[in-house]
Scaffold this motif. Structure first.
Motif, PDB file in Angstrom:
ATOM      1  N   ILE A 108       0.841  -1.208   0.000  1.00 14.45           N
ATOM      2  CA  ILE A 108       0.000   0.000   0.000  1.00 14.45           C
ATOM      3  C   ILE A 108       0.871   1.249   0.000  1.00 14.45           C
ATOM      4  CG2 ILE A 108      -1.695   1.327   1.311  1.00 14.45           C
ATOM      5  CD1 ILE A 108      -2.878  -1.111  -0.064  1.00 14.45           C
ATOM      6  N   LYS A 109       1.927   1.225   0.787  1.00 13.90           N
ATOM      7  CA  LYS A 109       2.838   2.382   0.850  1.00 13.90           C
ATOM      8  C   LYS A 109       3.551   2.592  -0.491  1.00 13.90           C
ATOM      9  CE  LYS A 109       7.015   4.040   3.197  1.00 13.90           C
ATOM     10  NZ  LYS A 109       8.092   3.703   4.173  1.00 13.90           N
ATOM     11  N   ASP A 110       4.069   1.523  -1.066  1.00 17.89           N
ATOM     12  CA  ASP A 110       4.877   1.638  -2.286  1.00 17.89           C
ATOM     13  C   ASP A 110       4.042   2.050  -3.498  1.00 17.89           C
ATOM     14  OD1 ASP A 110       7.103   0.921  -0.852  1.00 17.89           O
ATOM     15  OD2 ASP A 110       7.143  -1.160  -1.549  1.00 17.89           O
ATOM     16  N   THR A 111       2.772   1.712  -3.508  1.00 23.58           N
ATOM     17  CA  THR A 111       1.928   2.034  -4.668  1.00 23.58           C
ATOM     18  C   THR A 111       1.274   3.409  -4.551  1.00 23.58           C
ATOM     19  OG1 THR A 111       0.093   0.819  -3.633  1.00 23.58           O
ATOM     20  CG2 THR A 111       1.427  -0.367  -5.264  1.00 23.58           C
ATOM     21  N   ARG A 112       1.461   4.080  -3.419  1.00 23.92           N
ATOM     22  CA  ARG A 112       0.817   5.381  -3.224  1.00 23.92           C
ATOM     23  C   ARG A 112       1.270   6.409  -4.266  1.00 23.92           C
ATOM     24  NH1 ARG A 112      -2.186   5.938   0.842  1.00 23.92           N
ATOM     25  NH2 ARG A 112      -1.069   4.393   2.102  1.00 23.92           N
ATOM     26  N   ALA A 113       2.504   6.275  -4.733  1.00 31.82           N
ATOM     27  CA  ALA A 113       3.034   7.242  -5.702  1.00 31.82           C
ATOM     28  C   ALA A 113       2.276   7.221  -7.021  1.00 31.82           C
ATOM     29  CB  ALA A 113       4.514   6.943  -5.971  1.00 31.82           C
ATOM     30  N   TYR A 114       1.572   6.121  -7.308  1.00 34.14           N
ATOM     31  CA  TYR A 114       0.868   5.997  -8.584  1.00 34.14           C
ATOM     32  C   TYR A 114      -0.582   6.463  -8.504  1.00 34.14           C
ATOM     33  CZ  TYR A 114       4.904   2.997  -9.304  1.00 34.14           C
ATOM     34  OH  TYR A 114       6.182   2.520  -9.381  1.00 34.14           O
TER      35      TYR A 114
END
Length: 653
Positions: A484-490
């Motif tokens: 969830i944290k890593d995909t927030r940028a997208y």
């Protein structure tokens, strides 16, 4: 001592005629037996060397050209041709082949030295400086690393790996050794190991620019675009005009959906290097992703105008799915396939011609070109259907009802992700565009995060998927939270978002464990239509199973087997959406998907083609148009060529 070693020994002793006789006899014997490709190539190369040293330069040239017809990227064959042409006084041809040799194997020190002589004679100071820098770099490398780098570029990856590891045992933190081992790891697709090596190298040697650039390229390859952008910005502090870093930054921006910024960077690079065909191609991709098709077409055309044998430029035009080739372009493509061009370019031309002739309804000729293109890619990939089928069996053995009962709701509770899985060319981009048109859902890209997690787990002692059953329960919550944290940028702030990575169908069990409240939609298409559409598609990277009708058919069967297993052990967790049902009854299927996601109906999802967003998949232009039915039965035009495929998947659904 092997025959090859005997011939090489004869050459080293100056017994050239003996070496020639032995090589010719061995080649003739292989021809009788139906020559083993690699052994034939090795013997032809030795014969070419012995023939040149004997003074028969014309024959040496003929042998090398025969060798290149079998293996167009054979760097040492180009080097041999350069030596022969130089001895005949043809400096221009010599320089051309020295250049080709360095492109295929940048570790060939002799070819760089030959190039330098040419550049100095022609007073090309800029090129001479570049050649000098590479000569100095290679000359300063420890001999073991130079040899390992040579082996890597010659495709002997495991030997290169062993030699590099042996060197690092006595030179533990040598930056060039760590960098090279990482490059070998990337070539072997062991990305997690390569990432660790590059991170370690940069921690110990933060000023090592080459390691920084390689790390940046790896992050982009892994789909970690925010990390890649951060890395690029850090490198640009010290190297503000470095073309490779700027280009990689543009790629990262495009990956994050910032197409306009990527286009600006490519334009900036082209101001300094207007004749870089590759940059025009990349700018075309960015335009296409942004929905600016007219500009994309112009960029692709500019690329092939600069470089006539640039097959990727022609394929990129075909891959818009809407471009119509002129007769002059068709003639140019067909002419290039008759030339001695790189196999990669030839494959691009074959696929482009397949699409062009399909549009002209010359279906037999179209299939012949598709088949030739697939044959090249299949030989390059080395894909083994048995390995994937074994993976499916392993996942079925590990991810059982008992496992899910034991590990019930151990992951992160977030319900944000909507995973769209299936096969490529199954209508997944259409489903993504429909759902991304909803006010509560963000569209993203083909995210690599789940594949990356699976890759990291493969590197563990017990290997994935077996390791899943042995992990502590708290790992799953941590993995889910990290996702969830890593995909927030997208994301752009909507409550839910789409992760459309078709290959994630294999990892539905892992997704259930780390994100038990995620939604999964399986995009499914009629088997023959889906499989043949994959056969026609040349993918930028990956999807090696698509290059051959039998491989595609077996993969589709394995996919169906895997999805049947998920239905059995995780009933109701996956919603299956048939592409043909979407085409025939759009509003009903939109309502069905939104209900599955717990969202209210919105008309914008039916009017999906009006939604403006960055799309990087081959279907980008098709999903910017209203629903059309033209592609549903395209495979029927090729029916007489598809018996093998029909036998495998004709009755599946």
């Amino acid at each position: 001592m092997t025959l090859e070693q005997q011939i090489k020994q004869a050459i080293s002793k100056g017994q050239l005629q003996d070496a020639i006789n032995m090589a010719e006899q061995a080649i003739a014997e292989l021809d009788k037996q139906g020559a083993e490709h690699q052994q034939h190539i090795a013997l032809l190369y030795i014969l070419a060397v012995a023939t040149r040293l004997s003074g028969d330069l014309k024959k040496a040239i003929e042998i090398n050209e025969s060798l290149l017809a079998l293996s167009d990227s054979h760097a040492r064959a180009h080097q041999e041709l350069a030596y022969a042409h130089r001895a005949m006084g043809d400096d221009l041809q010599s320089a051309s082949h020295f250049y080709q040799a360095t492109q295929f194997n940048p570790a060939l020190l002799s070819s760089w030295k030959g190039l330098l002589q040419h550049y100095q004679k022609s007073h090309n100071d800029q090129a001479a400086d570049l050649a000098t820098a590479q000569i100095n770099y290679l000359s300063e490398l420890p001999k073991q690393l130079l040899h390992a780098r040579d082996l890597m570029h010659e495709g002997q990856l495991h030997q290169a790996d062993q030699l590099c590891r042996k060197f690092l045992q006595t030179h533990k933190h040598h930056p060039e050794g760590m960098l090279l081992l990482a490059e070998i790891g990337i070539a072997l697709k062991v990305y997690a190991d390569a990432e660790f090596l590059l991170e370690s190298c940069l921690a110990l040697h933060p000023e090592h620019r080459a390691a920084g650039i390689e790390y940046l390229k790896l992050l982009t390859k892994m789909g970690r675009f925010q990390d890649a952008l951060d890395c690029a910005n850090n490198l640009l502090v010290k190297h503000p005009t470095h073309p490779a870093v700027l280009s990689a930054k543009a790629s990262a921006l495009l990956g994050l959906g910032e197409a306009e910024q990527a286009i600006e960077l490519y334009q900036q690079l082209l101001e300094d290097s207007p004749n870089q065909a590759g940059l025009h191609l990349l700018k075309g991709h960015a335009y296409k992703a942004a929905g600016q098709l007219e500009h994309a077409v112009s960029a692709y055309q500019k690329a092939y105008t600069i470089k006539a044998d640039f097959g990727d430029a022609y394929w990129s035009l075909a891959n818009t799915k809407t471009y119509s080739f002129s007769d002059a372009e068709l003639e140019a493509m067909e002419k290039q396939t008759q030339q001695n061009i790189h196999l990669e370019d030839k494959a691009h031309f074959y696929f482009a011609l397949g699409k062009a002739l399909e549009d002209k309804q010359s279906f037999d000729s179209s299939f012949a070109y598709y088949d030739k293109g697939n044959a090249i890619k299949r030989a390059q990939s080395g894909y083994q259907a048995e390995q994937f089928e074994q993976q499916v069996r392993q996942h079925k053995q590990v991810f059982t009802k008992a496992l899910f009962n034991t590990l019930n709701k151990v992951g992160d509770a977030a319900g944000d992700p909507i995973f769209i899985v299936g096969l490529p060319r199954s209508g997944s981009t259409l489903l993504e565009q429909i759902l991304a048109s909803h006010s509560h859902i963000d569209g993203t890209m083909e995210l690599h995060n789940i594949l990356g997690l699976a890759s990291r787990l493969k590197g563990q002692k017990n290997k994935y998927p077996d390791i899943v059953a042995t992990l502590d329960k708290d790992y799953f919550q941590r993995f889910g939270a990290q996702y969830i944290k890593d995909t927030r940028a997208y994301r752009a702030g909507a409550p839910m978002f789409i992760d459309k990575m078709p290959n994630n169908f294999l990892h539905i069990g892992l997704i259930k464990l780390i994100l038990p409240n995620a939604k999964i939609i399986d995009a499914r298409r009629e088997p023959m239509a889906c499989c043949f559409s994959n056969f026609k598609q040349l993918f930028a990277e990956g999807q090696e199973f698509t290059y051959g009708l039998e491989n595609i058919g077996r993969y589709y069967k394995a996919y169906m087997d895997m999805m049947a297993h998920w239905n059995e052990v995780l009933p109701g967790f996956v919603l299956h959406v048939q592409h043909e049902d979407v085409i025939n009854n759009l509003e009903e299927q939109v309502a069905r998907m939104l209900d599955f996601c717990g969202l209210p109906f919105e008309q914008a999802c039916v009017d999906f083609h009006k939604t403006k967003r960055t799309i990087k998949t081959p279907s980008s232009e098709q999903v910017r148009q209203p629903i059309f039915k033209d592609s549903m039965q395209q495979h029927l035009h090729y029916d007489k060529h598809l018996a093998r495929l029909k036998n495998l998947v004709g009755k599946l659904n």
